[in-house]
Enzyme design. Structure first.
Site, short mmCIF file in Angstrom:
data_model
loop_
_atom_site.label_atom_id
_atom_site.label_comp_id
_atom_site.label_asym_id
_atom_site.label_seq_id
_atom_site.Cartn_x
_atom_site.Cartn_y
_atom_site.Cartn_z
N SER A 267 -10.05 -8.60 39.90
CA SER A 267 -9.66 -10.06 40.07
C SER A 267 -9.70 -10.19 38.41
CB SER A 267 -10.08 -10.98 41.11
OG SER A 267 -8.59 -11.71 40.99
N ASP B 165 -4.22 -3.58 27.12
CA ASP B 165 -3.17 -3.74 26.48
C ASP B 165 -3.10 -4.60 25.22
OD1 ASP B 165 -2.47 -3.33 29.32
OD2 ASP B 165 -1.48 -4.99 29.54
N LYS C 214 -6.27 -6.46 42.75
CA LYS C 214 -6.23 -8.01 43.71
C LYS C 214 -5.65 -8.79 42.20
CE LYS C 214 -8.39 -12.15 45.35
NZ LYS C 214 -7.60 -13.14 44.31
#
Length: 411
Positions: free
Chosen positions: A310, A321, A335
């Site tokens: 999460s 990224d 999640k």
């Protein structure tokens, strides 16, 4: 006006305090128990991320449950629990008063219990240990990551929910609780009595590591609690003063926590990049980005594993990224949902999934997880063995950093 605090964690929620809604059904007078049910129904109706409500007519559900006998608070709680179960979403759930109080405490301060982070495994529907907290009674009792908790004081966990299981393990310091545990390694079943103790919730552990004449700062973040950003900042400052010029950020076994903490910690490492996108029930995107004032641009490696979940995945995904860090370890939990918790009468609360999130490159990681740049399989190890010679993932991170291959943003 409602105050909101977002949460992204395996057991986490968004806290909404304050306003309690009264009857909104004309001149009809409802009992307190019916009003509790109606209030829970409205929160889902207004906020739930899936506007099809799992393919059901939510108004018909309302009428069906209002016809039930709701003469006691317990009957109302049972009705709300059954109603929410129709959504088939383990994260949207009722929190009874003790569960609600415990959840709020878990984001800051300290609590008294056995020191286990737990979750319902979505594949097996069994209660599974994410990790025992370092120095906790559970760790001392030999309970390990991925062990299954079958019963608490003789109560089969299949008859209770995740939050009730957590509440039963908490309690006054010095009292005991009997846990029936199935070992993940041997499948042996044993019942162990664990004495509850005060569990410190300091979320950060840091140390300076020297390898091949390089000084490497190691920071382990256990949970995204309210003080996590401040503690990370302090650790970074201390390690920089000690000469660290490259870092390992350990997010293994971190189940998540406050979404805002995850965003703020990402800003300590990023410049002006996007950190995360959230997507609501209408498909509307909202983005959160860095502010351009990172504390360091030094090389960074992030450690992740199957219990990285999460808010931890938000941070790991943002750093990966944006090319700010390399990830080492194993695929993360997966999640990608954000909950909110709304206050109900008499001290109860209710968690509702209100949005999903995507990484800066629009990867939806829910049930998929994040794949590290370098996969290093490793059996779960206790906290005392993390960041030691026995920790293969940590050793791989050290090797990568001392070879100068880790990615850092240009100053």
């Amino acid at each position: 006006m409602l105050r909101k605090q977002f949460w992204a964690g395996v057991c986490g929620v968004l806290l909404v305090f304050g306003m309690v809604f009264g009857p909104m059904d004309g001149a009809i007078a409802f009992t307190d128990e019916q009003n509790l049910l109606l209030q829970a129904w409205r929160y889902v109706s207004q906020s739930y991320v899936d506007e099809t409500f799992n393919g059901q007519n939510w108004w018909v559900i309302r009428q069906k449950f209002l016809k039930r006998p709701l003469n006691t608070q317990e009957q109302a709680y049972e009705a709300v629990t059954e109603m929410l179960a129709l959504l088939d979403d383990p994260y949207t759930r009722l929190l009874r008063p003790e569960q609600y109080r415990s959840l709020k405490v878990s984001t800051s301060g300290e609590l008294s219990g056995v020191g286990l982070q737990i979750n319902i495994n979505p594949e097996t529907d069994l209660l599974e240990v994410i990790v025992p907290l370092p120095g906790s009674p559970a760790e001392a009792a030999g309970i390990e990551t991925k062990d299954q908790i079958l019963a608490i004081d003789g109560v089969d966990i299949r008859n209770i929910g995740l939050d009730e299981a957590a509440a039963r393990m908490r309690g006054k310091k010095g009292t005991t609780v009997a846990l029936t545990v199935k070992s993940a390694k041997t499948e042996a079943i044993r019942t162990v009595k664990v004495t509850r103790d005060t569990i410190a919730l300091n979320p950060v552990y840091a140390k300076l590591e020297e390898k091949n004449r390089e000084k490497i700062g190691y920071i382990r973040l256990n949970q995204f609690s309210a003080n996590a950003t401040e503690e990370i900042s302090k650790s970074l400052d201390q390690l920089q003063r000690q000469g660290a010029d490259r870092y390992i950020l350990d997010l293994r076994n971190n189940p998540g926590g406050l979404l805002q903490a995850g965003i703020e910690i990402a800003r300590l490492w990023l410049d002006q990049e996007t950190i995360v996108y959230t997507v609501n029930r209408q498909g509307i995107f909202e983005s959160y980005g860095a502010t351009g004032h990172p504390l360091t641009d030094a090389p960074l490696v992030v450690l992740v594993n199957q219990a990285t979940a999460s808010a931890s995945e938000i941070l790991a995904g943002a750093l990966q990224d944006n090319g700010r860090a390399l990830l080492i370890g194993e695929k993360t939990f997966g999640k990608g949902l954000i909950q909110s918790l709304f206050e109900l009468p008499n001290g109860a609360g209710m968690a509702v999934t209100v949005a999903k999130y995507e990484t800066p490159l629009h990867h939806d990681i829910n049930k998929l997880g994040i794949l590290p740049d370098e996969v290093i399989p490793q059996d779960p190890i206790p906290y005392r063995m993390m960041a030691t010679e026995a920790d293969l993932q940590y050793q791989a991170a050290l090797e990568l950093l001392t070879q100068g291959q880790a990615i850092a943003k240009a100053a």
